[in-house]
Design a protein around this motif. Structure first.
Motif, short mmCIF file in Angstrom:
data_model
loop_
_atom_site.label_atom_id
_atom_site.label_comp_id
_atom_site.label_asym_id
_atom_site.label_seq_id
_atom_site.Cartn_x
_atom_site.Cartn_y
_atom_site.Cartn_z
N PRO A 396 0.83 -1.20 0.00
CA PRO A 396 0.00 0.00 0.00
C PRO A 396 0.86 1.25 0.00
O PRO A 396 1.80 1.35 0.77
N GLU A 397 0.55 2.17 -0.86
CA GLU A 397 1.31 3.41 -0.92
C GLU A 397 0.37 4.56 -0.61
O GLU A 397 -0.83 4.48 -0.78
N ALA A 398 0.97 5.61 -0.18
CA ALA A 398 0.15 6.76 0.18
C ALA A 398 0.14 7.77 -0.93
O ALA A 398 1.11 7.94 -1.62
N SER A 399 -0.95 8.40 -1.11
CA SER A 399 -1.02 9.56 -1.99
C SER A 399 -2.30 10.30 -1.65
O SER A 399 -3.14 9.79 -0.92
N ALA A 400 -2.39 11.48 -2.17
CA ALA A 400 -3.59 12.24 -1.87
C ALA A 400 -4.78 11.55 -2.51
O ALA A 400 -4.97 11.59 -3.70
N ALA A 401 -5.53 10.87 -1.69
CA ALA A 401 -6.54 10.00 -2.25
C ALA A 401 -7.95 10.44 -1.95
O ALA A 401 -8.86 10.11 -2.66
N LEU B 58 -8.52 3.18 -5.72
CA LEU B 58 -7.57 2.16 -6.16
C LEU B 58 -6.17 2.77 -6.29
O LEU B 58 -5.18 2.17 -5.88
N ALA B 60 -5.04 5.24 -4.70
CA ALA B 60 -4.53 5.55 -3.35
C ALA B 60 -4.29 4.30 -2.52
O ALA B 60 -3.89 4.40 -1.37
N ARG B 61 -4.57 3.16 -3.11
CA ARG B 61 -4.39 1.87 -2.43
C ARG B 61 -5.27 1.72 -1.19
O ARG B 61 -4.89 1.04 -0.25
N LEU B 62 -6.39 2.38 -1.20
CA LEU B 62 -7.33 2.20 -0.10
C LEU B 62 -8.14 0.92 -0.31
O LEU B 62 -8.57 0.30 0.65
N LEU B 94 -4.29 -0.44 4.36
CA LEU B 94 -4.26 1.03 4.46
C LEU B 94 -5.68 1.59 4.50
O LEU B 94 -5.98 2.49 5.30
#
Lengths: 403, 128
Positions: A396-401, B58, B60-62, B94
């Motif tokens: 899992p990577e973080a980004s402004a989601a 997807l 954002a890997r949530l 995450l």
């Protein structure tokens, strides 16, 4: 009979919705088109065929929602295309000018007699254009997925580094040249250390290697541009003193050498040409490009380590850096120790010479055998880190989601 | 953790999708229905909005696509129509943490509001 009517109605609705789907960007259609059609069928069956909603009410809802989504997805796609196009627009003149500057530099001995005074003018015009286009090219990156925090970090540290480079240039111009003249003892230099660390911070904060690359590289780029520009400015400002032999620095010695090498006293343009492009072989320009490449490598390595650590953190449900996987932690500490060792060696070396770091130090240190072996060692370490990160199944990577 | 902090606060669409997937893997229409039900029809999500949100989540890997289709669940009228176009989604680690953190944030806000007597007749009982 009713089943037959429902079937026809459904087929018509599907065709209409499929037409809507064609209005989405291609990538969105390919990724979600079939799923969206399936979801629409489910919705239609559930809402209209069971009589829970009137067909008119159903379509009003669908059209309203699709209109909003279409605009949002098209705008997002347009933004992506704009960034890609900007880069494409920059890359052609960038490469062209780069080749032109290098060709002029390498071909100096042949072209100078042919072009005469025009030679210096051409070289400087192309060189200035190259820097401007390079700046425009780099500017397109913050508009992509690079996180603003990393952009700010890169810019702030780039500003600090620029001050350091300018101070270094001023000292080099004004202070007497060291008697030994060389700095081969320097291993690697402060910029890669700084850039690698910034890359690591950027990579770790976002989980993306390229964020680290950008954050780190922006420092190197700013430093390079400011360094070259400040050098030019200093030469122009101190030209009178240089001409009259008032400076005993390396710059003054360069002028004396140029005077001896040529039959006439060098003009400002020809002296600048010598300082920036060396002996017609484009040495400082080439070194500048190599420096930027190595700095980009350091930033990418730092970013990759940061991103790998982030993945390890996420995979282990842990928060802080020391709680990453043992191999990642040990290798990170090793890399940081190595960087600190290189940095401290550099400081010691510079302390002995009573001066700050100059661009010429970078070139000698990058091409020294110790630097090459150091870089190779670094690459081996990063390979281990990447392998250990890849072994982790969760990424899992973080980004402004949460947009 | 910083990762989660950067994701908070979640938009209503993202929050309700996470809520829908917290109880198990679902395909697009199941998510849509669950969101409508959980939000008591306050959040109405059409197909376009749903897949736009899923795309961003997807990235954002949530969430992630589930590897295989689960067995048809009771009470889902469309299970019999499952075909290869249907994709199931589930929370990532995450995503689960982002969801939990958001719930904690809501809980803290409610707690503060209660302490300040801003919600005199408020009850945490569901459905009230």
């Amino acid at each position: 009979m009713k089943q037959h009517e429902d079937g026809q109605k459904r087929a018509r609705a599907e065709r209409a919705y499929a037409w809507f789907l064609h209005l989405y960007p291609g990538a969105h259609q390919r990724a979600f088109g079939q799923q969206m059609l399936q979801t629409f069928q489910d919705h239609f069956r559930d809402a209209v065929e069971t009589g829970r909603e009137s067909e008119l009410w159903f379509w009003l809802g669908v059209v309203g929602d699709e209109a909003k989504s279409l605009v949002r997805e098209q705008v997002a796609a347009l933004r992506e295309r704009k960034v890609a196009m900007k880069r494409a627009l920059f890359i052609v003149p960038l490469v062209g000018l780069l080749l032109l500057v290098l060709a002029l530099s390498f071909g100096g001995p042949i072209l100078r007699p042919i072009l005469g005074l025009m030679f210096e003018g051409l070289v400087f015009a192309f060189y200035a254009a190259l820097l401007v286009i390079l700046m425009g090219y780099v500017r397109s990156f913050p508009q992509s997925e690079i996180r603003p925090m990393c952009v700010r970090l890169g810019l702030v540290l780039g500003g600090i580094f620029s001050l350091y480079v300018v101070a270094s240039n001023v000292i080099n111009v004004l202070m007497p040249a060291p008697s030994d003249g060389g700095s081969d003892a320097i291993l690697l230099t402060l910029p890669p250390l700084l850039i690698g660390l910034v890359g690591l911070i950027g990579g770790h904060s976002s989980g993306r290697t390229r964020t680290g690359t950008f954050a780190g590289l922006s420092i190197g780029f700013i430093g390079l541009v400011v360094g070259q520009m400040s050098w030019l400015l200093l030469v122009v400002l101190l030209w009178h003193a240089i001409q009259h032999g008032a400076l005993q620095s390396g710059l003054g010695m360069d002028f004396q050498r140029d005077s001896l090498n040529s039959d006439r006293i060098p003009s400002l343009w020809s002296f600048l040409n010598w300082e920036i492009f060396g002996d017609g072989i484009g040495f400082p320009v080439t070194v500048g490009i190599i420096i930027l490449t190595v700095e980009g490598l350091c930033a990418t390595i730092g970013g990759a380590i940061g991103a790998a650590l982030r993945r390890s953190d996420n995979g282990n449900h842990q928060i802080a850096l020391p709680t990453t996987t043992p191999i990642g932690f040990i290798l990170t500490i090793s890399v940081l120790s190595l960087l600190l060792w290189a940095g401290s060696a550099e400081f010691q070396s510079l302390g002995g010479q009573h001066r700050l770091l100059a661009l010429s130090d970078l070139s000698s240190s990058f091409t020294s055998p110790s630097a090459v072996s150091w870089l190779l060692g670094f690459l081996v370490v990063i390979a281990f880190v990447l392998v250990s990160a890849r072994l982790n199944p969760t990424r899992p990577e973080a980004s402004a989601a949460s947009r | 953790m910083k990762t989660i902090n950067t994701l908070a606060p979640l938009t209503p669409a993202v929050f309700y999708i996470l809520l829908a997937l917290a109880s198990g893997e679902k395909h697009g229409y199941e998510i849509m229905k669950q969101v409508k039900q959980d939000s008591q029809s306050q959040v109405k999500m059409g197909t376009g909005t749903l897949y736009g949100s899923l795309k961003r989540m997807l990235a954002a890997r949530l969430i992630e696509e589930a590897g295989s289709l689960p067995a048809p669940q009771a009470g889902l009228p469309d299970s019999t129509h499952s075909d290869e176009r249907r994709r199931y989604y589930r929370l990532t680690e995450l995503g689960r943490r982002a969801f939990t953190t958001e719930l904690q944030r809501y809980s803290q806000v409610v707690s503060i509001a209660q302490q300040r007597s801003l919600l005199p007749n408020f009850s945490l009982e569901p459905g009230l």
